[in-house]
Design an enzyme around this catalytic site. Sequence first.
Site, PDB file in Angstrom:
ATOM      1  N   GLU A  92       0.825  -1.205   0.000  1.00  0.00           N
ATOM      2  CA  GLU A  92       0.000   0.000   0.000  1.00  0.00           C
ATOM      3  C   GLU A  92       0.864   1.262   0.000  1.00  0.00           C
ATOM      4  O   GLU A  92       0.626   2.196  -0.774  1.00  0.00           O
ATOM      5  CB  GLU A  92      -0.929   0.007   1.230  1.00  0.00           C
ATOM      6  CG  GLU A  92      -1.986  -1.079   1.240  1.00  0.00           C
ATOM      7  CD  GLU A  92      -1.432  -2.468   1.552  1.00  0.00           C
ATOM      8  OE1 GLU A  92      -2.086  -3.462   1.199  1.00  0.00           O
ATOM      9  OE2 GLU A  92      -0.320  -2.551   2.136  1.00  0.00           O
ATOM     10  N   GLU A 141      10.711  -2.961  -2.715  1.00  0.00           N
ATOM     11  CA  GLU A 141      10.649  -4.346  -2.247  1.00  0.00           C
ATOM     12  C   GLU A 141       9.482  -4.416  -1.285  1.00  0.00           C
ATOM     13  O   GLU A 141       9.542  -3.890  -0.176  1.00  0.00           O
ATOM     14  CB  GLU A 141      11.966  -4.745  -1.570  1.00  0.00           C
ATOM     15  CG  GLU A 141      12.093  -6.249  -1.354  1.00  0.00           C
ATOM     16  CD  GLU A 141      11.626  -6.689   0.013  1.00  0.00           C
ATOM     17  OE1 GLU A 141      10.470  -7.169   0.094  1.00  0.00           O
ATOM     18  OE2 GLU A 141      12.384  -6.572   0.974  1.00  0.00           O
ATOM     19  N   CYS A 156       9.100 -10.457   5.031  1.00  0.00           N
ATOM     20  CA  CYS A 156       8.420 -10.354   3.744  1.00  0.00           C
ATOM     21  C   CYS A 156       8.535 -11.654   2.964  1.00  0.00           C
ATOM     22  O   CYS A 156       7.710 -11.945   2.099  1.00  0.00           O
ATOM     23  CB  CYS A 156       8.985  -9.193   2.934  1.00  0.00           C
ATOM     24  SG  CYS A 156      10.776  -9.274   2.710  1.00  0.00           S
ATOM     25  N   GLN A 177       0.357  -4.220  15.365  1.00  0.00           N
ATOM     26  CA  GLN A 177       0.650  -5.461  14.657  1.00  0.00           C
ATOM     27  C   GLN A 177       0.102  -6.661  15.423  1.00  0.00           C
ATOM     28  O   GLN A 177      -0.424  -7.611  14.827  1.00  0.00           O
ATOM     29  CB  GLN A 177       2.161  -5.586  14.452  1.00  0.00           C
ATOM     30  CG  GLN A 177       2.588  -6.735  13.550  1.00  0.00           C
ATOM     31  CD  GLN A 177       2.154  -6.555  12.110  1.00  0.00           C
ATOM     32  OE1 GLN A 177       1.819  -5.448  11.695  1.00  0.00           O
ATOM     33  NE2 GLN A 177       2.145  -7.639  11.364  1.00  0.00           N
ATOM     34  N   LYS A 218      -3.587  -6.888  14.763  1.00  0.00           N
ATOM     35  CA  LYS A 218      -3.841  -7.311  13.383  1.00  0.00           C
ATOM     36  C   LYS A 218      -3.686  -8.822  13.240  1.00  0.00           C
ATOM     37  O   LYS A 218      -4.506  -9.491  12.595  1.00  0.00           O
ATOM     38  CB  LYS A 218      -2.886  -6.589  12.434  1.00  0.00           C
ATOM     39  CG  LYS A 218      -2.977  -7.073  10.984  1.00  0.00           C
ATOM     40  CD  LYS A 218      -1.795  -6.610  10.154  1.00  0.00           C
ATOM     41  CE  LYS A 218      -1.772  -7.291   8.791  1.00  0.00           C
ATOM     42  NZ  LYS A 218      -0.554  -6.975   8.022  1.00  0.00           N
TER      43      LYS A 218
END
EC number: 1.2.1.36
Length: 517
Positions: A266, A286, A320, A367, A370
Site C-alpha cells: 500500500e 521491495e 516479507c 501489529q 492485526k
Amino acid sequence: MTSSKIEMPGEVKADPAALMASLHLLPSPTLNLEIKYTKIFINNEWQNSESGRIFPVYNPATGEQICDIQEADKVDTDKAVRAARLAFSLGSVWRRMDASERGHLLDKLADLVERDRAILATMESLNSGKPFLQAFYVDLQGVIKTLRYYAGWADKIHGMTIPVDGDYFTFTRHEPIGVCGQIIPWNFPLLMFAWKIAPALCCGNTVVIKPAEQTPLSALYMGALIKEAGFPPGVVNILPGFGPIVGAAIASHVGIDKIAFTGSTEVGKLIQEAAGRSNLKRVTLELGGKSPNIIFADADLDYAVEQAHQGVFFNQGQCCTAGSRIYVEESIYEEFVRKSVKRAKRKIVGSPFDPTTEQGPQIDKKQYNKILELIQSGITEGAKLECGGKGLGRKGFFIEPTVFSNVTDDMRIAKEEIFGPVQEILRFKTMDEVIERANNSDFGLVAAVFTNDINKALTVSSAMQAGTVWINCYNALNAQSPFGGSKSGNGREMGECGLREYSEVKTVTIKIPQENS
C-alpha cells in the site's frame, strides 16, 4: 578468536541447532545499554528537529518506553537534501574520491560494526524484540557481509568500449545517480540499513535515509560509526520520523534523484505515485509477500517440516519472505500437519535476551492486534486451528506459535500477509494444480519447492512468478545474489544487480580522424 569474529555455518536462519550449539561463544548482551544517539543526523552532525517535536520509542517485549527521539519533518528533510546535494556536487571531496577509497571506507565501517557487534545486537533486540542470539549471529553477520561485499565492488564498476560505425571512438561510463532517498522497515532495522546504503555509497551516491519510527536506534548509532569511519559530511543523512511526513517528503522531493523503499504494498504504491508526480525519480520497491512453499511427497519429510517451520516463524513471522502458504501433497498431508504442530508446540517464546528463546514479541500493539484478528478470521472461515491462536498473558506483544490446517485458497489467512507467527497448511493433488494456485496471488516475492525429483524442482521453479525460488531450502539469502519481487515491487537489491539500481550509464562518443579495427 574474539566473539565478534565468529562465523556461523550457512543458512543459519534455517538451522536453529547450529545457533544453539554456539551458545558458549555468544557474548553477553550489553547491560544497562546507554542510548547515546537520539537526534537527527545531518552533515555528520547531531541536530534537534526544527519543530522541536520528539516521539517515544518502546521495547516490544515489555511495552515500556526506551527513550525519546527527535522527530524530523519536511523542513529537516529539506536540510538533509541540501547537505546531500552539496556533498554530491562536482569537485566535492566525495565526488573526487578514488573509487578504491570509497571501498576502503565501507570496509572501515564493517570493521566498526564488528567492533560494536554486541552493542548493536543488544540494541536490535531491545528495540525490535528479536532474540539476541539471532540479532548477533544472523542480522549483524548479514550487515558485515553486505558492507564488505560492496566494499569490494567499489573500484570494479566500469564501462566498455563499443566499435560503432564511422570515424568515432565510443565508450560508456557508469556514474552515480545523485541523491538517493531510502526508507527502511522495522523488521530488520540494521540489516535493511546496510542493504540500502552499501550499494548506494559503493557507486558514489549520497543518501538521505529514514528508519522506521518503531526502530530508529540502530540506524542512528550507525550515523556515529559512519562519521568515525571517515565518510565526508553530507554523504549519509539519517531522518528519524513518520512515514506520512518524512517518508512523503522524501518521495516527493525534487532534490532527490532516486528512492528505494522496503515495506508494505500500500505504501509502495503511494511512493511510486509521489515519485512520478514530482521529478520522475527512479524507484526501487521491495514490497510484501504471501509466499508459497510447495512440499512434494518425495521430499525428505522431517527436513521439509523443519525448513517450512523456520520459513514462516523466523523473526516472529515478521518477514516479507515468510513461506506462509504451505502446499503439501495429499498423500503426506496429515503426517506433515502432525509433525508441524509438534514442532510449533516445542517453540520457546520468551525474553529476547534469554539465549534459549526462539521467538520474541511482535513489534507493537497495532501489529499484535492485526495478527490476532486474522487468526480469528481463519477460525471463522472454517480452517482448523491446530495449536496456538492467542496472545500470551504477559507484558509485551507475544503471540503463541499458531498452526492452521484445512486451509483453502479463498480464506483471508491464505490471501493476506499476516506478518506474524501463523502457519497455514493447504493440500494439493497435482503439480499443474499447485503451480496455478501458488501463482494466483497479488504477491510474487519468493517461492520454494521441496522434492527429490530434479524434473519437478526445475519445472516448478521456472513456473513460479517470483523473484527468488528456493529448492530444498528456505531463506537462503546472501549478499552475492540479487533479491526482489516479480509482482511484489520492482528492481533488485544485493549482488551485482543491486549496483544497477544506483548507477546511470553514460555514452561518450569522440570524433577521430580515422577508424582502425
